[in-house]
Each structure stands twice: as C-alpha cells, then as structure tokens.
Design a protein around this motif. Structure first.
Motif, PDB file in Angstrom:
ATOM      1  N   LEU A  62      42.419 -37.864  45.143  1.00 50.31           N
ATOM      2  CA  LEU A  62      40.973 -37.967  45.485  1.00 50.31           C
ATOM      3  C   LEU A  62      40.535 -39.238  46.193  1.00 50.31           C
ATOM      4  O   LEU A  62      39.807 -39.422  47.385  1.00 50.31           O
ATOM      5  CB  LEU A  62      40.175 -37.982  44.407  1.00 50.31           C
ATOM      6  CG  LEU A  62      38.601 -37.802  44.474  1.00 50.31           C
ATOM      7  CD1 LEU A  62      38.224 -36.564  45.400  1.00 50.31           C
ATOM      8  CD2 LEU A  62      37.910 -37.695  42.933  1.00 50.31           C
ATOM      9  N   ILE A  63      41.419 -40.580  45.941  1.00 50.07           N
ATOM     10  CA  ILE A  63      41.081 -41.725  46.292  1.00 50.07           C
ATOM     11  C   ILE A  63      41.412 -41.590  47.954  1.00 50.07           C
ATOM     12  O   ILE A  63      41.021 -42.051  48.760  1.00 50.07           O
ATOM     13  CB  ILE A  63      41.843 -42.723  45.422  1.00 50.07           C
ATOM     14  CG1 ILE A  63      41.311 -42.811  44.165  1.00 50.07           C
ATOM     15  CG2 ILE A  63      41.813 -43.856  46.153  1.00 50.07           C
ATOM     16  CD1 ILE A  63      41.964 -43.837  43.514  1.00 50.07           C
ATOM     17  N   GLY A  64      42.731 -41.025  48.136  1.00 55.42           N
ATOM     18  CA  GLY A  64      43.146 -41.067  49.389  1.00 55.42           C
ATOM     19  C   GLY A  64      42.283 -40.143  50.206  1.00 55.42           C
ATOM     20  O   GLY A  64      41.932 -40.536  51.618  1.00 55.42           O
ATOM     21  N   LEU A  65      41.771 -39.045  49.857  1.00 56.44           N
ATOM     22  CA  LEU A  65      40.988 -38.079  50.734  1.00 56.44           C
ATOM     23  C   LEU A  65      39.560 -38.718  51.059  1.00 56.44           C
ATOM     24  O   LEU A  65      39.171 -38.550  52.106  1.00 56.44           O
ATOM     25  CB  LEU A  65      40.785 -36.853  50.042  1.00 56.44           C
ATOM     26  CG  LEU A  65      42.159 -35.789  49.876  1.00 56.44           C
ATOM     27  CD1 LEU A  65      41.754 -34.550  48.882  1.00 56.44           C
ATOM     28  CD2 LEU A  65      42.445 -35.367  51.214  1.00 56.44           C
ATOM     29  N   LEU A  66      39.096 -39.414  49.987  1.00 56.28           N
ATOM     30  CA  LEU A  66      37.734 -40.058  50.310  1.00 56.28           C
ATOM     31  C   LEU A  66      37.783 -41.327  50.926  1.00 56.28           C
ATOM     32  O   LEU A  66      36.839 -41.636  51.734  1.00 56.28           O
ATOM     33  CB  LEU A  66      36.790 -40.044  48.908  1.00 56.28           C
ATOM     34  CG  LEU A  66      36.770 -39.014  48.408  1.00 56.28           C
ATOM     35  CD1 LEU A  66      36.219 -39.197  46.959  1.00 56.28           C
ATOM     36  CD2 LEU A  66      35.586 -38.219  49.093  1.00 56.28           C
ATOM     37  N   ILE A  71      36.778 -44.203  56.290  1.00 55.33           N
ATOM     38  CA  ILE A  71      37.255 -44.547  57.754  1.00 55.33           C
ATOM     39  C   ILE A  71      36.879 -43.921  58.835  1.00 55.33           C
ATOM     40  O   ILE A  71      36.672 -44.607  59.872  1.00 55.33           O
ATOM     41  CB  ILE A  71      38.843 -44.335  57.582  1.00 55.33           C
ATOM     42  CG1 ILE A  71      39.487 -45.215  56.521  1.00 55.33           C
ATOM     43  CG2 ILE A  71      39.618 -44.724  58.982  1.00 55.33           C
ATOM     44  CD1 ILE A  71      41.151 -44.923  56.199  1.00 55.33           C
ATOM     45  N   LEU A  72      36.665 -42.509  58.786  1.00 51.34           N
ATOM     46  CA  LEU A  72      35.895 -41.885  59.953  1.00 51.34           C
ATOM     47  C   LEU A  72      34.670 -42.529  60.199  1.00 51.34           C
ATOM     48  O   LEU A  72      34.344 -42.683  61.424  1.00 51.34           O
ATOM     49  CB  LEU A  72      35.852 -40.464  59.515  1.00 51.34           C
ATOM     50  CG  LEU A  72      36.930 -39.463  59.610  1.00 51.34           C
ATOM     51  CD1 LEU A  72      36.726 -37.984  59.315  1.00 51.34           C
ATOM     52  CD2 LEU A  72      37.405 -39.360  60.947  1.00 51.34           C
ATOM     53  N   MET A  73      33.952 -42.702  59.230  1.00 49.74           N
ATOM     54  CA  MET A  73      32.484 -43.328  59.503  1.00 49.74           C
ATOM     55  C   MET A  73      32.348 -44.791  60.110  1.00 49.74           C
ATOM     56  O   MET A  73      31.895 -44.933  61.013  1.00 49.74           O
ATOM     57  CB  MET A  73      31.686 -42.861  58.317  1.00 49.74           C
ATOM     58  CG  MET A  73      31.062 -41.436  57.933  1.00 49.74           C
ATOM     59  SD  MET A  73      30.134 -41.365  56.910  1.00 49.74           S
ATOM     60  CE  MET A  73      28.423 -42.277  57.438  1.00 49.74           C
ATOM     61  N   GLY A 138      35.169 -34.038  42.595  1.00 45.56           N
ATOM     62  CA  GLY A 138      35.220 -35.140  43.129  1.00 45.56           C
ATOM     63  C   GLY A 138      35.114 -35.398  44.537  1.00 45.56           C
ATOM     64  O   GLY A 138      34.402 -36.015  45.091  1.00 45.56           O
ATOM     65  N   MET A 139      35.453 -34.170  45.182  1.00 46.75           N
ATOM     66  CA  MET A 139      35.393 -34.109  46.515  1.00 46.75           C
ATOM     67  C   MET A 139      33.818 -33.823  47.082  1.00 46.75           C
ATOM     68  O   MET A 139      33.257 -34.451  47.817  1.00 46.75           O
ATOM     69  CB  MET A 139      36.263 -32.986  47.319  1.00 46.75           C
ATOM     70  CG  MET A 139      37.630 -33.326  47.425  1.00 46.75           C
ATOM     71  SD  MET A 139      37.793 -34.595  48.780  1.00 46.75           S
ATOM     72  CE  MET A 139      37.442 -33.854  50.359  1.00 46.75           C
ATOM     73  N   ILE A 140      33.389 -33.007  46.065  1.00 47.77           N
ATOM     74  CA  ILE A 140      31.910 -32.616  46.366  1.00 47.77           C
ATOM     75  C   ILE A 140      30.917 -33.972  46.227  1.00 47.77           C
ATOM     76  O   ILE A 140      30.152 -34.220  46.784  1.00 47.77           O
ATOM     77  CB  ILE A 140      31.307 -31.499  45.563  1.00 47.77           C
ATOM     78  CG1 ILE A 140      32.111 -30.249  45.930  1.00 47.77           C
ATOM     79  CG2 ILE A 140      29.895 -31.201  45.522  1.00 47.77           C
ATOM     80  CD1 ILE A 140      31.839 -29.089  44.907  1.00 47.77           C
ATOM     81  N   VAL A 141      31.081 -34.567  44.692  1.00 51.23           N
ATOM     82  CA  VAL A 141      30.457 -35.652  44.664  1.00 51.23           C
ATOM     83  C   VAL A 141      30.903 -36.823  45.582  1.00 51.23           C
ATOM     84  O   VAL A 141      29.875 -37.489  46.208  1.00 51.23           O
ATOM     85  CB  VAL A 141      30.719 -36.179  43.331  1.00 51.23           C
ATOM     86  CG1 VAL A 141      30.134 -37.653  42.881  1.00 51.23           C
ATOM     87  CG2 VAL A 141      30.253 -35.452  42.063  1.00 51.23           C
ATOM     88  N   THR A 143      31.891 -36.772  48.774  1.00 50.33           N
ATOM     89  CA  THR A 143      31.346 -36.386  49.968  1.00 50.33           C
ATOM     90  C   THR A 143      29.899 -36.743  50.178  1.00 50.33           C
ATOM     91  O   THR A 143      29.320 -37.371  51.142  1.00 50.33           O
ATOM     92  CB  THR A 143      31.550 -35.048  50.546  1.00 50.33           C
ATOM     93  OG1 THR A 143      33.101 -34.742  50.621  1.00 50.33           O
ATOM     94  CG2 THR A 143      30.912 -34.640  51.916  1.00 50.33           C
ATOM     95  N   SER A 144      29.015 -36.228  49.070  1.00 52.19           N
ATOM     96  CA  SER A 144      27.676 -36.805  49.009  1.00 52.19           C
ATOM     97  C   SER A 144      27.629 -38.239  49.094  1.00 52.19           C
ATOM     98  O   SER A 144      26.671 -38.548  49.818  1.00 52.19           O
ATOM     99  CB  SER A 144      26.911 -36.167  47.678  1.00 52.19           C
ATOM    100  OG  SER A 144      27.480 -34.755  47.521  1.00 52.19           O
ATOM    101  N   MET A 145      28.241 -38.883  48.195  1.00 52.05           N
ATOM    102  CA  MET A 145      28.396 -40.624  48.184  1.00 52.05           C
ATOM    103  C   MET A 145      28.452 -40.932  49.606  1.00 52.05           C
ATOM    104  O   MET A 145      27.802 -41.978  50.118  1.00 52.05           O
ATOM    105  CB  MET A 145      29.154 -41.061  47.314  1.00 52.05           C
ATOM    106  CG  MET A 145      28.936 -40.463  45.829  1.00 52.05           C
ATOM    107  SD  MET A 145      27.301 -41.482  45.348  1.00 52.05           S
ATOM    108  CE  MET A 145      26.359 -40.150  44.867  1.00 52.05           C
TER     109      MET A 145
END
Length: 165
Positions: A62-66, A71-73, A138-141, A143-145
C-alpha cells in the motif's frame, strides 16, 4: 510492524530526496501514506481480520502504490509551476484535475484485481482475505487522502519560486 512501516517510509523519503534534490517534495508525496495506513488498519481495529505477516505485506504494498499517486500529482504540479509560471494553488489544481483519471484508474484496477482475494474460499483463504482487505480499504482511503489532502498541503508546504531547500 511499526519498524517495517517506518523503514519503508524513510527509505522512500531518502530515494525521493535524492531524485528531486529537495526535502519538501518527498514530504508532499508521502503526506497521504500515513493517513491511508490508518485507514487500512480500520479492518484490523474492527476485528474483520488479524494482524499477521500477510496484512503487513499488504501495508508495505500500500505504501508503494500510494507513493505513486503522490508522485503523479507532485511531479506534474512542479512541472506546471515552472513551465507556465503560475502560483502554487493553480499548479496543484491543474495537476489534480489532469491526473485525476490515472489515479482513479490505478485505484480501480487494484480494488477490482484484489476482489478475488477478499471473496476467496478454501485453503489459505484467511491469509488472502487479510491481504486483500487491507490493500482494498487502504487504497480507497489513501486515494481520497491523495485527491483531497495533498493539494491542500502542497499549497502550504511547497516553497515559493526562487527558494530552494
């Protein structure tokens, strides 16, 4: 588990600091990670799953994905900031609008891809369930963050043009 989480965050921070030649950009990139990890711990707190090696692996994943979302933004906002010579708020708003679709597509792909782990039955289903549940929540929360908290923090933390840290 806390040591693994902190080690992963510190390692990512150091690599990003070297890559961006900045101490503030990695902070901006990683701002949504702790909040999403707390969101991923909601199933653990509610007793839906237990803390084990599979859920810990899910947290590291999850840390890597988020980090990728951040990084994108941030990278795109920095590019807009310097290329178009606009203020910080305009740069991050434009970056968030343009990068909204890739971030949502990545999150949707992960959530749909991990759905079989969450609904699995049979041998080893408990370990797969824990892994899938932690990453999906974790991805849903997270991504919202990333979409709502990161732009706010960017406008406050990012130094003005001409200042380098």
């Amino acid at each position: 588990m806390i040591f693994a989480f902190l080690f992963a965050l510190i390692a990512i921070y150091l690599v990003l600091s070297v890559q961006y030649n900045s101490f503030t950009d990695p902070v901006l990139i990683l701002v949504s990670v702790p909040l999403s990890v707390f969101g991923a711990l909601i199933p653990l707190a509610l007793g839906v799953t237990t803390l084990n090696i599979y859920t810990e692996i899910g947290l590291i994943t999850l840390i890597g994905l988020l980090s990728k979302h951040g990084i994108l933004m941030v990278e795109f906002a920095n590019e807009i900031l310097h290329r178009d010579n606009v203020d910080r708020r305009t740069a991050i708003e434009t970056a968030a609008a343009i990068r909204f679709r890739p971030i949502i597509m990545t999150t949707a792909a992960m959530v749909v891809g991990l759905a079989p782990l969450v609904i699995a039955t049979g041998a080893g289903a408990n370990s797969r369930f824990g892994l899938g549940t932690v990453i999906v929540v974790g991805m849903i929360v997270g991504t919202s963050m990333t979409l709502f908290v990161l732009p706010s923090v960017y406008t406050v933390v990012k130094p003005r043009r001409g200042k380098t840290i």
